[in-house]
Design a protein around this motif. Structure first.
Motif, short mmCIF file in Angstrom:
data_model
loop_
_atom_site.label_atom_id
_atom_site.label_comp_id
_atom_site.label_asym_id
_atom_site.label_seq_id
_atom_site.Cartn_x
_atom_site.Cartn_y
_atom_site.Cartn_z
N PHE A 22 1.25 9.78 -7.71
CA PHE A 22 1.34 8.79 -7.22
C PHE A 22 1.16 8.25 -5.78
N GLY A 23 0.26 6.57 -5.66
CA GLY A 23 -0.78 6.51 -4.23
C GLY A 23 -1.76 6.86 -3.95
N LYS A 24 -2.09 6.81 -2.90
CA LYS A 24 -3.33 7.08 -2.05
C LYS A 24 -3.37 8.79 -1.86
N LEU A 25 -3.88 9.55 -2.52
CA LEU A 25 -4.16 10.74 -1.99
C LEU A 25 -4.17 11.44 -0.65
N VAL A 26 -3.32 11.49 0.35
CA VAL A 26 -4.28 11.83 1.56
C VAL A 26 -3.61 12.87 1.98
N VAL A 27 -4.75 13.92 2.82
CA VAL A 27 -3.73 15.46 3.31
C VAL A 27 -3.51 15.31 4.95
N ARG A 28 -2.25 15.96 4.92
CA ARG A 28 -2.40 15.56 6.70
C ARG A 28 -2.80 16.96 7.37
N VAL A 29 -4.21 17.17 8.08
CA VAL A 29 -4.23 19.05 8.34
C VAL A 29 -3.77 18.92 9.22
N GLY A 30 -3.46 18.19 10.52
CA GLY A 30 -3.33 18.82 11.51
C GLY A 30 -1.71 17.08 12.19
N ALA A 31 -1.72 17.90 12.96
CA ALA A 31 -0.75 17.08 14.15
C ALA A 31 -1.42 15.89 14.78
N ASP A 32 -0.70 14.36 15.00
CA ASP A 32 -1.87 13.56 15.66
C ASP A 32 -2.07 13.58 17.35
N GLU A 33 -0.82 14.70 17.46
CA GLU A 33 -1.63 15.21 18.87
C GLU A 33 -0.90 17.19 18.75
N LEU A 34 -2.05 17.49 19.33
CA LEU A 34 -2.33 18.96 19.09
C LEU A 34 -1.88 19.60 20.65
N TYR A 71 0.94 -1.37 -0.09
CA TYR A 71 -0.16 -0.13 0.44
C TYR A 71 0.50 1.12 -0.14
N ARG A 72 0.78 2.30 -0.84
CA ARG A 72 1.32 3.53 -0.89
C ARG A 72 0.40 4.71 -1.00
N GLU A 73 0.77 5.55 -0.57
CA GLU A 73 -0.25 6.71 0.33
C GLU A 73 1.04 7.45 0.14
N GLN A 74 -0.12 8.94 -0.83
CA GLN A 74 1.44 10.24 -0.56
C GLN A 74 0.46 11.02 0.28
N ILE A 75 1.96 11.69 0.70
CA ILE A 75 0.13 12.13 2.03
C ILE A 75 1.15 13.90 1.82
N VAL A 76 -0.03 14.44 1.09
CA VAL A 76 0.21 16.24 1.07
C VAL A 76 -0.02 17.01 2.16
N GLU A 77 1.36 17.60 3.01
CA GLU A 77 1.35 18.22 4.31
C GLU A 77 -0.05 19.84 4.00
N GLY A 78 -0.63 20.35 5.43
CA GLY A 78 -1.28 21.02 5.49
C GLY A 78 -2.94 21.12 4.36
N LEU A 79 -3.81 21.87 4.99
CA LEU A 79 -4.86 21.77 3.99
C LEU A 79 -4.55 22.54 2.69
N ASP A 80 -4.05 23.81 3.00
CA ASP A 80 -4.23 24.60 2.17
C ASP A 80 -4.28 24.50 1.14
#
Ligand SMILES: NC(=O)c1ccc[n+]([C@@H]2O[C@H](COP(=O)([O-])OP(=O)(O)OC[C@H]3O[C@@H](n4cnc5c(N)ncnc54)[C@H](OP(=O)(O)O)[C@@H]3O)[C@@H](O)[C@H]2O)c1
Length: 347
Positions: free
Chosen positions: A334-346, A310-319
């Motif tokens: 290239f792979g499943k497109l996911v946005v990291r919107v916030g940190a695991d722990e805020l 499984y390959r993810e492409q993680i883009v950093e930031g909601l903007d």
């Protein structure tokens, strides 16, 4: 700007695109996070899934789901954490699969939320391999495609969220899998990591000839993700009794008119008749929600056994979501497109 406790960034639909979406079709707005009432939870988005169907929600053409209203946040699957809870079923910090959309915070009454255990698998997997795209690949291929060992499966967008799972499940079922992908890097990944038997670059000038050579015994299952010129090249190669799960037509999502050239509808219907093919569209949760457990059991086991990559492409930031989404419709992911919107722990 990063995610904070006291601002809710929302990416709303500013205009309905004509053709390919542009950055001007989205607007970034900032509000205060809403306050939960008794029985509700406030969810903080950690990951946002970007998926091709969102192009359909930007349009007000009649479809199987309501469009996003102008000025409203874009819809989308999210992996979120419970930020505040006034619902006894959820504790602060719980990880959940939700449908919060393109924003930092959203309220829920708990209905439809699925709790996730980050100790088992990375929580973002719930948006891909263990979620909607993986489920789509599994049901479309197995229930409609009905692949038999030794048969030939063709799948395009083969390194993406759905296609990469179709390709690997096809191999697990003993089939010859011919992948189609955009560019040499994606094809190398399909061959070396997904383990397909051949991968053809749909941008090659002699794409149709290469596809014919890779399918010496014809095509028994064509898992339709893209339409357009890929379908044109596949059609003459289909065998009698072929099955076509119609999952998506991404090459047409930005189209504003029918393609140039002669009307080929008669040719298509003639092939369906003469070759007695099964062509069946499906919308995953509308048609198969009742079979989710079957998928989850098999896919979890395959993952544990190391049988699925499984390959993810993680883009950093909601903007960054609008640009990443625009790119998805042009093959830039290239792979499943996911946005990291916030940190695991805020903090
Ligand atoms: N029916 C359902 O319930 C359901 C559910 C989920 C997804 N889907 C459909 O499944 C398909 C794949 O979705 P996904 O989430 O897995 O996306 P994805 O494959 O992760 O990403 C989209 C890929 O489509 C390919 N593509 C884009 N424009 C194209 C074009 N003009 N011609 C050919 N290929 C093009 C690109 O791959 P290359 O660079 O390799 O060409 C791009 O990377 C989509 O059609 C989607 O709508 C349907």
């Amino acid at each position: 700007m990063k995610q904070t406790h006291n601002t809710n960034r929302q990416l709303t639909l500013a205009a309905r695109p004509v053709g390919a979406p542009t950055a001007n079709d989205f607007a970034l707005q900032e509000t205060t996070p809403p306050s939960p009432k008794q029985g509700e939870v406030l969810l903080r988005t950690v990951f946002l899934s970007l998926d091709p169907y969102m192009r359909g929600r930007m349009s007000d053409a009649k479809s199987y789901a309501e469009p996003v209203a102008i000025g409203e946040p874009m819809v989308g699957g999210t992996v979120s954490r419970v930020h505040t809870s006034l619902n006894p079923d959820f504790q602060v910090g719980d990880w959940v699969l939700s449908y919060s959309g393109w924003q930092d915070y959203a309220l829920s009454n708990g209905e439809g939320l699925i709790k996730l255990d980050p100790a088992q698998v990375p929580p973002s997997y719930a948006l891909g391999v263990l979620g909607m795209p993986g489920f789509t690949a599994y049901m479309g291929l197995l229930d409609i495609g009905k692949p038999q060992a030794g048969e030939t499966i063709v799948v395009a967008a083969a390194t993406g969220a759905v296609g990469s799972m179709v390709a690997q499940i096809g191999k697990l079922k003993g089939c010859r899998v011919v992948a189609i992908a955009g560019g040499a890097e994606k094809c190398a990944y399909a061959l070396d990591t997904l383990g397909v038997d051949a991968c053809i670059d749909h941008k090659a000038d002699d794409f149709a000839e290469q596809l014919a050579q890779a399918c010496p015994k014809g095509i028994d299952v064509y898992y339709e993700n893209v339409g357009g010129k890929v379908l044109d090249a596949v059609l003459p190669l289909l065998n009698t009794g072929a099955r076509i799960p119609v999952c998506g037509l991404i090459s047409q999502y930005n189209a504003t008119a029918l393609p140039d050239g002669p009307d080929r509808l008669g040719q298509l219907m003639g092939s369906i008749l003469v070759k007695r093919m099964t062509v069946k569209g499906f919308i995953i949760f509308d048609d198969y929600a009742h079979r989710y457990d079957e998928f989850a059991k098999d896919m979890s086991q395959w993952l544990r056994d190391g049988k699925i990559h499984y390959r993810e492409q993680i883009v950093e930031g909601l903007d960054k979501a609008p640009q990443a989404f625009i790119g998805l419709l042009q093959g830039e992911n290239f792979g499943k497109l996911v946005v990291r919107v916030g940190a695991d722990e805020l903090a």
